[in-house]
Design a protein around this motif. Structure first.
Motif, PDB file in Angstrom:
ATOM      1  N   ALA A 161       3.973 -10.617   3.257  1.00 38.01           N
ATOM      2  CA  ALA A 161       4.141  -8.816   3.260  1.00 38.01           C
ATOM      3  C   ALA A 161       5.376  -8.828   2.686  1.00 38.01           C
ATOM      4  CB  ALA A 161       4.560  -9.018   4.943  1.00 38.01           C
ATOM      5  N   MET A 162       4.451  -7.074   1.484  1.00 38.09           N
ATOM      6  CA  MET A 162       5.577  -6.573   0.022  1.00 38.09           C
ATOM      7  C   MET A 162       6.700  -5.784   1.068  1.00 38.09           C
ATOM      8  SD  MET A 162       7.075  -6.682  -2.138  1.00 38.09           S
ATOM      9  CE  MET A 162       6.267  -7.426  -3.001  1.00 38.09           C
ATOM     10  N   TRP A 163       7.168  -5.704   1.501  1.00 43.19           N
ATOM     11  CA  TRP A 163       7.999  -4.495   2.123  1.00 43.19           C
ATOM     12  C   TRP A 163       8.741  -3.538   0.504  1.00 43.19           C
ATOM     13  CZ3 TRP A 163       6.849  -3.746   6.980  1.00 43.19           C
ATOM     14  CH2 TRP A 163       6.860  -4.653   7.633  1.00 43.19           C
ATOM     15  N   SER A 164       8.093  -2.265   1.443  1.00 43.11           N
ATOM     16  CA  SER A 164       8.449  -1.301  -0.624  1.00 43.11           C
ATOM     17  C   SER A 164       8.237  -0.382   0.157  1.00 43.11           C
ATOM     18  CB  SER A 164       6.877  -1.284  -1.529  1.00 43.11           C
ATOM     19  OG  SER A 164       7.635  -0.572  -2.294  1.00 43.11           O
ATOM     20  N   GLY A 165       8.903   0.760  -0.802  1.00 41.48           N
ATOM     21  CA  GLY A 165       8.986   2.318  -0.441  1.00 41.48           C
ATOM     22  C   GLY A 165       8.009   2.868  -0.973  1.00 41.48           C
ATOM     23  N   PRO A 166       7.816   4.061  -0.401  1.00 43.89           N
ATOM     24  CA  PRO A 166       6.875   4.523  -1.665  1.00 43.89           C
ATOM     25  C   PRO A 166       7.353   5.216  -2.592  1.00 43.89           C
ATOM     26  CG  PRO A 166       7.395   6.385  -0.516  1.00 43.89           C
ATOM     27  CD  PRO A 166       8.130   5.347   0.424  1.00 43.89           C
ATOM     28  N   ARG A 167       6.107   5.653  -3.692  1.00 42.56           N
ATOM     29  CA  ARG A 167       6.349   5.616  -5.200  1.00 42.56           C
ATOM     30  C   ARG A 167       6.709   5.145  -6.035  1.00 42.56           C
ATOM     31  NH1 ARG A 167       2.503   7.905  -5.421  1.00 42.56           N
ATOM     32  NH2 ARG A 167       3.578   8.811  -7.116  1.00 42.56           N
ATOM     33  N   ASN A 168       6.589   3.588  -5.763  1.00 42.89           N
ATOM     34  CA  ASN A 168       7.099   2.496  -6.028  1.00 42.89           C
ATOM     35  C   ASN A 168       6.182   2.012  -6.802  1.00 42.89           C
ATOM     36  OD1 ASN A 168       8.140   0.003  -6.958  1.00 42.89           O
ATOM     37  ND2 ASN A 168       9.350  -0.590  -5.365  1.00 42.89           N
ATOM     38  N   ILE A 169       6.082   0.484  -7.311  1.00 46.42           N
ATOM     39  CA  ILE A 169       4.561   0.202  -8.256  1.00 46.42           C
ATOM     40  C   ILE A 169       4.060  -1.214  -6.929  1.00 46.42           C
ATOM     41  CG2 ILE A 169       5.545  -0.164 -10.447  1.00 46.42           C
ATOM     42  CD1 ILE A 169       5.107  -3.032 -10.020  1.00 46.42           C
ATOM     43  N   SER A 170       4.713  -0.391  -5.584  1.00 51.37           N
ATOM     44  CA  SER A 170       3.406  -1.306  -4.720  1.00 51.37           C
ATOM     45  C   SER A 170       2.086  -1.247  -4.597  1.00 51.37           C
ATOM     46  CB  SER A 170       3.907  -0.666  -3.275  1.00 51.37           C
ATOM     47  OG  SER A 170       3.635   0.419  -2.895  1.00 51.37           O
ATOM     48  N   GLN A 187       3.397   7.906  16.032  1.00 56.87           N
ATOM     49  CA  GLN A 187       4.485   8.617  16.542  1.00 56.87           C
ATOM     50  C   GLN A 187       5.957   9.358  15.650  1.00 56.87           C
ATOM     51  OE1 GLN A 187       5.530   5.891  19.021  1.00 56.87           O
ATOM     52  NE2 GLN A 187       3.533   5.664  19.135  1.00 56.87           N
ATOM     53  N   THR A 188       5.333  10.319  14.696  1.00 57.32           N
ATOM     54  CA  THR A 188       6.196  10.919  14.467  1.00 57.32           C
ATOM     55  C   THR A 188       5.920  12.490  14.186  1.00 57.32           C
ATOM     56  OG1 THR A 188       5.955  10.486  12.413  1.00 57.32           O
ATOM     57  CG2 THR A 188       7.712   9.137  12.701  1.00 57.32           C
ATOM     58  N   ASN A 189       4.503  12.534  13.926  1.00 56.48           N
ATOM     59  CA  ASN A 189       3.798  13.846  13.895  1.00 56.48           C
ATOM     60  C   ASN A 189       4.376  14.505  12.381  1.00 56.48           C
ATOM     61  OD1 ASN A 189       1.914  13.697  15.311  1.00 56.48           O
ATOM     62  ND2 ASN A 189       3.519  14.483  17.453  1.00 56.48           N
ATOM     63  N   SER A 190       5.019  13.392  11.631  1.00 56.42           N
ATOM     64  CA  SER A 190       5.521  13.451   9.672  1.00 56.42           C
ATOM     65  C   SER A 190       3.991  14.212   9.178  1.00 56.42           C
ATOM     66  CB  SER A 190       5.501  13.268   9.378  1.00 56.42           C
ATOM     67  OG  SER A 190       6.382  13.031   8.487  1.00 56.42           O
ATOM     68  N   PRO A 191       4.289  15.117   8.908  1.00 57.12           N
ATOM     69  CA  PRO A 191       2.943  16.412   8.497  1.00 57.12           C
ATOM     70  C   PRO A 191       2.207  15.837   6.695  1.00 57.12           C
ATOM     71  CG  PRO A 191       5.174  17.114   7.822  1.00 57.12           C
ATOM     72  CD  PRO A 191       5.263  15.808   8.417  1.00 57.12           C
ATOM     73  N   HIS A 192       2.080  14.730   6.944  1.00 58.10           N
ATOM     74  CA  HIS A 192       1.960  13.467   5.601  1.00 58.10           C
ATOM     75  C   HIS A 192       0.186  14.520   5.264  1.00 58.10           C
ATOM     76  CE1 HIS A 192       3.922  10.006   4.987  1.00 58.10           C
ATOM     77  NE2 HIS A 192       4.743  11.162   5.536  1.00 58.10           N
ATOM     78  N   VAL A 251      12.463   7.418  -7.663  1.00 63.22           N
ATOM     79  CA  VAL A 251      11.538   7.267  -6.643  1.00 63.22           C
ATOM     80  C   VAL A 251      11.509   8.655  -5.542  1.00 63.22           C
ATOM     81  CG1 VAL A 251      11.737   6.836  -4.251  1.00 63.22           C
ATOM     82  CG2 VAL A 251      12.121   5.019  -5.677  1.00 63.22           C
ATOM     83  N   VAL A 252      12.724   9.529  -5.864  1.00 65.37           N
ATOM     84  CA  VAL A 252      12.794  10.778  -5.567  1.00 65.37           C
ATOM     85  C   VAL A 252      12.131  11.765  -6.245  1.00 65.37           C
ATOM     86  CG1 VAL A 252      14.905  12.223  -4.911  1.00 65.37           C
ATOM     87  CG2 VAL A 252      14.851  10.599  -4.479  1.00 65.37           C
ATOM     88  N   GLN A 253      12.448  11.767  -7.953  1.00 61.48           N
ATOM     89  CA  GLN A 253      11.568  12.260  -8.461  1.00 61.48           C
ATOM     90  C   GLN A 253       9.917  12.301  -8.317  1.00 61.48           C
ATOM     91  OE1 GLN A 253      10.475  11.487 -12.341  1.00 61.48           O
ATOM     92  NE2 GLN A 253      11.891  13.017 -13.309  1.00 61.48           N
ATOM     93  N   SER A 254       9.629  10.764  -8.097  1.00 62.11           N
ATOM     94  CA  SER A 254       8.286  10.999  -8.402  1.00 62.11           C
ATOM     95  C   SER A 254       7.507  11.615  -6.828  1.00 62.11           C
ATOM     96  CB  SER A 254       7.781   9.166  -8.520  1.00 62.11           C
ATOM     97  OG  SER A 254       6.661   9.618  -8.527  1.00 62.11           O
ATOM     98  N   TYR A 255       8.384  11.346  -5.550  1.00 66.73           N
ATOM     99  CA  TYR A 255       7.622  11.381  -4.087  1.00 66.73           C
ATOM    100  C   TYR A 255       7.862  13.092  -4.346  1.00 66.73           C
ATOM    101  CZ  TYR A 255       7.427  11.071   0.522  1.00 66.73           C
ATOM    102  OH  TYR A 255       7.117  10.847   2.054  1.00 66.73           O
ATOM    103  N   THR A 256       8.606  13.637  -5.154  1.00 69.92           N
ATOM    104  CA  THR A 256       9.204  15.619  -4.362  1.00 69.92           C
ATOM    105  C   THR A 256       7.661  15.614  -5.591  1.00 69.92           C
ATOM    106  OG1 THR A 256      11.426  14.729  -4.226  1.00 69.92           O
ATOM    107  CG2 THR A 256      10.409  16.974  -4.830  1.00 69.92           C
ATOM    108  N   GLN A 257       7.187  15.331  -6.810  1.00 70.78           N
ATOM    109  CA  GLN A 257       6.089  15.439  -7.006  1.00 70.78           C
ATOM    110  C   GLN A 257       4.745  15.727  -6.489  1.00 70.78           C
ATOM    111  OE1 GLN A 257       6.579  13.492 -11.136  1.00 70.78           O
ATOM    112  NE2 GLN A 257       8.040  15.108 -11.951  1.00 70.78           N
ATOM    113  N   SER A 258       5.070  14.098  -5.509  1.00 73.31           N
ATOM    114  CA  SER A 258       3.408  14.396  -4.833  1.00 73.31           C
ATOM    115  C   SER A 258       3.327  15.315  -4.132  1.00 73.31           C
ATOM    116  CB  SER A 258       3.536  12.504  -4.699  1.00 73.31           C
ATOM    117  OG  SER A 258       2.944  12.581  -5.697  1.00 73.31           O
ATOM    118  N   ARG A 259       4.263  14.915  -3.059  1.00 71.34           N
ATOM    119  CA  ARG A 259       4.682  15.486  -1.150  1.00 71.34           C
ATOM    120  C   ARG A 259       5.304  16.956  -1.677  1.00 71.34           C
ATOM    121  NH1 ARG A 259       6.697  13.442   3.581  1.00 71.34           N
ATOM    122  NH2 ARG A 259       5.651  14.924   5.330  1.00 71.34           N
ATOM    123  N   GLY A 260       6.323  17.670  -2.673  1.00 70.81           N
ATOM    124  CA  GLY A 260       6.615  18.638  -2.468  1.00 70.81           C
ATOM    125  C   GLY A 260       7.894  18.521  -1.850  1.00 70.81           C
ATOM    126  N   VAL A 261       8.538  17.813  -0.906  1.00 73.72           N
ATOM    127  CA  VAL A 261       9.623  17.576  -0.285  1.00 73.72           C
ATOM    128  C   VAL A 261      10.196  16.595   0.108  1.00 73.72           C
ATOM    129  CG1 VAL A 261       8.986  19.432   1.155  1.00 73.72           C
ATOM    130  CG2 VAL A 261       8.618  17.326   1.961  1.00 73.72           C
TER     131      VAL A 261
END
Length: 242
Positions: A6-15, A42-47, A111-121
């Protein structure tokens, strides 16, 4: 008996690149973010591609855990790519005792820069770095074993050296096939791949990280400041490059 990693990562890494790397081994199958539908239900997060993700996987936590720990596999290794923010507070993590766990980290500003570029927030919860540290402590206590931490930029700088060290820490042999893979998307990718996997779909291996002058908004910087202590804690534990 199948070794489950199990590899545990956050998004916008090289996962996803790491998933490609392991999948290119002849002895390994991969599982792409198996708790994504559970998390969204569970979250209804607007992905992006919310509806497609929800119907593509089981939304039942216990059912997913059973698949990840009990399903018979034809190959010697199963590599599970997990996002830390998918593991909501209070979920039972005892099943991870049966796996070989490892953690993949990246500098928060990148991570923050890459994630914002991909999702806007981008919020601290979106990128899962604080949750990553919580899971590191919990899984380490449950497994009663050292849990390796590795940083994406170190792998990009020296793929063979760092992957060899990771494999050694996981108790599996290094395979040079991990250094390269065919381009394109594949059946093992999650249904969300067309939105998120553009770069890795065009890749053939680990490319050296490009240096860039990252400019963050005040809101982005607040997220970086919030999660940096957790990242720094994990960074002190990482497998060191030569």
């Amino acid at each position: 008996m199948t070794i489950r990693i199990a590899m545990w990562s956050g998004p916008r890494n090289i996962s996803t690149a790491m998933m490609r790397s392991f999948e290119n081994r002849a002895d390994t199958l991969v599982v792409d973010e198996p708790f994504y539908a559970f998390y969204l239900s569970q979250t209804n997060s607007p992905h992006p591609m919310f509806d497609e993700v929800i119907v593509s996987q089981s939304q039942d936590y216990a059912e997913v855990v059973s698949q990840l720990t009990q399903a018979n596999q034809a190959l010697a290794i199963e590599y599970q790519k997990h996002m830390t923010h998918h593991m909501l507070q209070g979920v039972d993590m005892h099943w991870t005792k049966q796996l070989k766990n490892c953690f993949l980290i990246r500098e928060p500003k990148e991570v923050v820069q890459s994630y914002t570029q991909s999702r806007g927030v981008c919020s601290a919860e979106d990128i899962g770095i604080i949750r990553q540290l919580e899971l590191y402590h919990e899984i380490s206590a449950l497994s009663e074993q050292p849990v390796p931490v590795i940083e994406g930029k170190d792998i990009l700088a020296a793929p063979q050296d760092m992957l060899s060290k990771l494999c050694e820490a996981l108790g599996i042999p290094f395979d040079s096939n991990m250094l390269h893979w065919p381009t394109g998307l594949r059946d093992s990718d999650g249904v969300w791949a067309p939105h998120w996997y553009h770069s890795v779909a065009n890749s053939r291996g680990f490319a050296a990280a490009s240096s860039s002058n990252i400019q963050l908004s005040p809101e982005q910087q607040r997220v970086v400041d919030e999660v940096t202590p957790a990242y720094e804690y994990l960074r002190q534990l990482k497998i060191q490059a030569e």
